[in-house]
Design a protein around this motif. Structure first.
Motif, PDB file in Angstrom:
ATOM      1  N   LEU A 151      -2.491  -4.110   1.536  1.00 45.58           N
ATOM      2  CA  LEU A 151      -2.720  -5.356   2.261  1.00 45.58           C
ATOM      3  C   LEU A 151      -4.158  -5.438   2.745  1.00 45.58           C
ATOM      4  CD1 LEU A 151      -1.836  -7.945   3.779  1.00 45.58           C
ATOM      5  CD2 LEU A 151      -1.127  -6.474   5.667  1.00 45.58           C
ATOM      6  N   PHE A 152      -4.670  -4.363   3.317  1.00 44.86           N
ATOM      7  CA  PHE A 152      -6.037  -4.363   3.834  1.00 44.86           C
ATOM      8  C   PHE A 152      -7.050  -4.488   2.692  1.00 44.86           C
ATOM      9  CE2 PHE A 152      -3.663  -2.397   7.276  1.00 44.86           C
ATOM     10  CZ  PHE A 152      -4.198  -3.023   8.386  1.00 44.86           C
ATOM     11  N   GLU A 153      -6.771  -3.809   1.588  1.00 40.22           N
ATOM     12  CA  GLU A 153      -7.693  -3.888   0.458  1.00 40.22           C
ATOM     13  C   GLU A 153      -7.757  -5.299  -0.102  1.00 40.22           C
ATOM     14  OE1 GLU A 153      -7.129  -0.940  -2.557  1.00 40.22           O
ATOM     15  OE2 GLU A 153      -6.509   0.590  -1.126  1.00 40.22           O
ATOM     16  N   GLU A 154      -6.599  -5.913  -0.295  1.00 38.06           N
ATOM     17  CA  GLU A 154      -6.567  -7.242  -0.901  1.00 38.06           C
ATOM     18  C   GLU A 154      -7.079  -8.313   0.056  1.00 38.06           C
ATOM     19  OE1 GLU A 154      -6.048  -7.802  -3.973  1.00 38.06           O
ATOM     20  OE2 GLU A 154      -5.497  -5.735  -4.435  1.00 38.06           O
ATOM     21  N   ALA A 155      -6.762  -8.171   1.348  1.00 42.14           N
ATOM     22  CA  ALA A 155      -7.195  -9.173   2.330  1.00 42.14           C
ATOM     23  C   ALA A 155      -8.709  -9.166   2.507  1.00 42.14           C
ATOM     24  CB  ALA A 155      -6.516  -8.916   3.671  1.00 42.14           C
ATOM     25  N   CYS A 156      -9.337  -8.033   2.240  1.00 38.50           N
ATOM     26  CA  CYS A 156     -10.772  -7.904   2.504  1.00 38.50           C
ATOM     27  C   CYS A 156     -11.637  -8.004   1.252  1.00 38.50           C
ATOM     28  CB  CYS A 156     -11.062  -6.565   3.192  1.00 38.50           C
ATOM     29  SG  CYS A 156     -10.414  -6.455   4.858  1.00 38.50           S
ATOM     30  N   ARG A 157     -11.043  -8.070   0.098  1.00 32.63           N
ATOM     31  CA  ARG A 157     -11.868  -7.952  -1.101  1.00 32.63           C
ATOM     32  C   ARG A 157     -12.692  -9.205  -1.358  1.00 32.63           C
ATOM     33  NH1 ARG A 157      -8.215  -8.171  -6.525  1.00 32.63           N
ATOM     34  NH2 ARG A 157      -7.582 -10.340  -6.396  1.00 32.63           N
ATOM     35  N   ALA A 158     -13.819  -8.972  -1.997  1.00 34.17           N
ATOM     36  CA  ALA A 158     -14.762 -10.060  -2.275  1.00 34.17           C
ATOM     37  C   ALA A 158     -14.262 -10.946  -3.401  1.00 34.17           C
ATOM     38  CB  ALA A 158     -16.114  -9.466  -2.652  1.00 34.17           C
ATOM     39  N   PRO A 159     -14.658 -12.219  -3.394  1.00 33.90           N
ATOM     40  CA  PRO A 159     -14.244 -13.138  -4.460  1.00 33.90           C
ATOM     41  C   PRO A 159     -15.140 -13.032  -5.693  1.00 33.90           C
ATOM     42  CG  PRO A 159     -15.493 -14.339  -2.820  1.00 33.90           C
ATOM     43  CD  PRO A 159     -15.380 -12.913  -2.315  1.00 33.90           C
ATOM     44  N   HIS A 160     -15.465 -11.808  -6.075  1.00 35.36           N
ATOM     45  CA  HIS A 160     -16.221 -11.613  -7.313  1.00 35.36           C
ATOM     46  C   HIS A 160     -15.537 -10.499  -8.096  1.00 35.36           C
ATOM     47  CE1 HIS A 160     -17.994  -7.808  -6.007  1.00 35.36           C
ATOM     48  NE2 HIS A 160     -18.403  -8.377  -4.888  1.00 35.36           N
ATOM     49  N   PRO A 161     -15.754 -10.417  -9.383  1.00 29.38           N
ATOM     50  CA  PRO A 161     -15.067  -9.405 -10.205  1.00 29.38           C
ATOM     51  C   PRO A 161     -15.409  -7.985  -9.771  1.00 29.38           C
ATOM     52  CG  PRO A 161     -16.144 -11.060 -11.581  1.00 29.38           C
ATOM     53  CD  PRO A 161     -16.635 -11.281 -10.181  1.00 29.38           C
ATOM     54  N   THR A 162     -14.545  -7.058 -10.149  1.00 33.00           N
ATOM     55  CA  THR A 162     -14.776  -5.645  -9.876  1.00 33.00           C
ATOM     56  C   THR A 162     -15.987  -5.143 -10.651  1.00 33.00           C
ATOM     57  OG1 THR A 162     -12.404  -5.290  -9.561  1.00 33.00           O
ATOM     58  CG2 THR A 162     -13.745  -3.345 -10.012  1.00 33.00           C
TER      59      THR A 162
END
Length: 684
Positions: free
Chosen positions: A534-545
């Motif tokens: 949850l924390f990883e997905e909620a905080c991830r940037a809107p750009h590709p890996t």
């Protein structure tokens, strides 16, 4: 003439409409009538300003603490009120005068108009942060102005009218006000009744066509009615109750640390029409994730100040949101303090894994990390993780009786202990390590160029911030650069440090879990393990890996994942899914920074409440909450695509993996998982 009192906002507006029809002029009290405060005591803004002044003084080499600044301010203001009382009936003060005197005594010759302006700007910023327009009253004021009524704002306060106009402009209704009048300019206040004749003479008004509205029965009721002015007083019972709640929590917090965080969150709550557009996703980001992430970064900033760290880098895709949270809280929590400069670094485990092998080769501990995820099975997964080409190792593998598809993970059928033993011998082979270094050296060189561009090697001590959990990214990162003499000391800060595999801690490379660290027993903090994704997905940037670093003829380039495949599309869907959640995090973080600054609370003060949030919202969540917030996709490039045997992974289902109905109709399920958590923590 008797003034009229209303105890609800509806009755107040209804009566006001009736009285306004007979009047040409309407004067409004400002505070608690047009603007309501989040705090119960307006004087709570003053200590934050004292901290600002004290910090500024210390940066100028002056030995001042904020309590000392506050005491001096109180003495100067009280002295000015006494002097005013000798000449005027109202014992009023004027902010520019007493603040100018305060700064002169502290800064001596350095106290000039620019300094006064800077302090004033900060105080008004903090005032604005605690003020919320009372929407329906402001709408009524604007409607009256549109009807051609003369609208004046009349206030008894030490802020002059020029300052009040800035507050009103920030609230958004200055265009509907003809003039603002403050007792600080004339020392004639509503409390004595002398402000009303002043206004009458200055603007040529008539008492008989005048309506005054406010919240104080004496200043806004009795005094204007004595002059023949119609007066309407709002004694809002719901607003009094709200302030009573804030006051109670604040009083509790003075003796019991748990209530400090609860008080902060109470001041964060949206008021009036602020919450109208909040969806459940946005509410969760605002009420749950924002205080957790903002508290984490407050702790990071405090530790950076303690250690004198001047540069901070936010790591991985999660660092994108963490940097935004940082930017929201820092201006309020750390004014005039040497907070580190910040940058967002494009890094990932996949991008750094190969680069970490360029000088040290593929060490056993790093190779073992590959097989922590159950989806990884054989040497092809090792090559995928470390950006190696399997064909380059064919002959070497044959010498050790291994193939690219030999099962090396105990999670899969066909695993034999002798195979992993042979793999470990392979890692000790010089020819194997030479090939590993040959294949990864270009990625390492490209990484060095990128870090030079980011001025990484110009510092002696840097902070690295990431969500967590094993510290794998920092491990690979440091190993990729540690061969350089100018590599700075790296202090890693993680939201949670699970340390499922030992981290190679050294003086110049260490990690520290802020909300949870397995090296420091913390049962409440360990509930963060319930929903790590949850924390990883909620905080991830809107750009590709980021997949890796590549050398180019003129330097380097960053290689990102292609978003046109199924995984890329899933990423985009996930980004859209959590968009409102992230908006709630940013909005809530700003309010956290404001509230913690006003109250003067540190991370350690708020930590008990953050642990309560973790337990109540992760270990004992509502069924609908889990169903709404739980991610739809979780991309983990480290995790392979092999399916382990069911026998090997039996019993690994987590609480948040259960369906809505299971969570709703099995009341003991949460307790079962919590008891399991206690057992696991005690066994560590």
């Amino acid at each position: 003439m008797k003034w009229q009192t209303c105890y609800t906002l509806d009755s107040f507006l209804k009566k006001g409409e009736q009285l306004a029809k007979q009047c040409e002029v309407i004067t409004f009290d400002l505070f608690d009538t047009l603007l309501v405060r989040r705090i119960h005591d307006p004087d709570l803004v003053k200590p934050s300003v004292a901290r600002f002044v004290a910090n500024k003084a210390q940066r100028n080499g002056l030995d001042w603490t904020w309590p000392r600044v506050q005491t001096l301010r109180d003495e100067i203001e009280a002295g000015q009120r006494q002097e005013t009382g000798k000449r005027f009936e109202d014992h009023e003060a004027c902010y520019p005068q007493f603040m100018g005197e305060l700064l002169k005594q502290i800064f001596q010759k350095k106290a000039d108009a620019d300094l006064l302006s800077e302090v004033t700007d900060y105080e008004l910023m903090m005032e604005n942060s605690m003020l919320v327009p009372r929407a329906e009253v402001v709408e009524w004021l604007s409607a009256l102005h549109a009807q051609g009524k003369k609208i004046y704002v009349l206030s008894d306060v030490y802020l002059p009218a020029s300052h009040l106009k800035r507050l009103i402009k920030h609230a958004g209704f200055l265009d509907s006000v003809d003039e603002v009048v403050s007792s600080a300019d004339s020392f004639l206040a509503k409390a004595s009744g002398l402000a009303f004749p002043l206004l009458k003479d200055r603007y040529h008004l008539r008492y008989e066509s005048w309506l005054h509205v406010g919240d104080n029965p004496f200043s806004d009721g009795l005094r204007p009615s004595e002059k023949g002015i119609k007066a309407l007083v709002l004694r809002d019972s719901s607003e009094k109750f709200r302030k009573a709640v804030v006051k109670r929590y604040y009083n509790y917090s003075q003796g019991q640390p748990f209530w400090k965080g609860r008080t902060v969150q109470q001041l964060m709550l949206p008021m009036e029409k602020e919450s109208n557009a909040f969806s459940p996703m946005r509410v969760y980001g605002y009420n749950v994730l924002a205080p957790l992430l903002a508290g984490f970064l407050q702790g990071v900033a405090e530790d950076c100040l303690r250690q004198g760290i001047k540069r901070l880098y936010f790591f991985s895709r999660e660092g994108w949101m963490l940097k935004k949270v940082w930017d929201e809280i820092v201006p309020f929590l750390f004014p005039e303090l040497p907070i580190p400069e910040t940058s967002y670094l494009y890094v990932s485990r996949m991008a750094l894994a190969g680069a970490s092998c360029a000088h040290q080769g593929l060490i056993r501990q790093n190779a073992d990390i590959v097989f922590l995820p159950t989806g990884n099975r054989d040497f092809r997964d090792v090559c995928r993780v470390f950006s190696l080409k399997p064909e380059g190792f064919a002959e070497i593998l044959n010498r050790f009786d291994l193939q690219v598809d030999t099962v090396l993970s105990g999670h899969h059928e066909g695993y034999l202990p002798e195979n992993i033993q042979q793999f470990h011998r392979l890692l000790e082979d010089d020819e194997f390590q030479v090939e590993v270094k040959r294949q990864t050296i270009d990625a390492n060189k490209a990484l060095q160029l990128y870090l030079q561009e980011q001025r990484f090697f110009e510092h002696e001590h840097v902070a690295l911030v990431d969500i967590g959990w094993l510290g794998t990214i920092q491990r690979f990162f440091f190993e990729a650069v540690s061969h350089r003499k100018e590599t700075p000391r790296c202090q890693g800060y993680l939201l949670g440090a699970t340390r499922g595999i030992e981290y190679p801690t050294a003086y110049n490379n260490c990690i520290h879990g802020m909300l949870y660290d397995r090296d420091r027993f913390n049962l409440a903090g360990s509930t963060i393990l319930y929903a790590q994704d949850l924390f990883e997905e909620a905080c991830r940037a809107p750009h590709p890996t980021l997949n890796g670093y590549q050398l180019t003829p003129d330097g380097f380039t960053l290689e990102f994942r292609d978003q046109h495949d199924a995984t890329g599309q899933a990423e985009k869907e996930q980004d859209e899914f959590y968009k409102e959640l992230q908006e709630g995090i940013k909005e809530g973080s700003r309010q956290y920074g404001i509230a913690a600054s006003i109250l003067g609370f540190k991370f350690k003060d708020i930590q008990p409440w953050l642990h309560y949030l973790l337990v109540s919202r992760l270990a004992f969540p509502k069924a609908d909450e889990v169903a709404t917030i739980r991610h739809k996709h979780h991309l983990d490039d480290f995790h392979g695509h092999h399916s382990p045997s069911n026998k090997k992974i039996k019993g690994r289902k987590a609480l948040w993996d259960n369906s809505r109905n299971t969570l709703r109709w099995n009341p003991l399920l949460r307790l079962k998982f919590f008891l399991r958590l206690i057992r696991d923590r005690l066994r560590e």
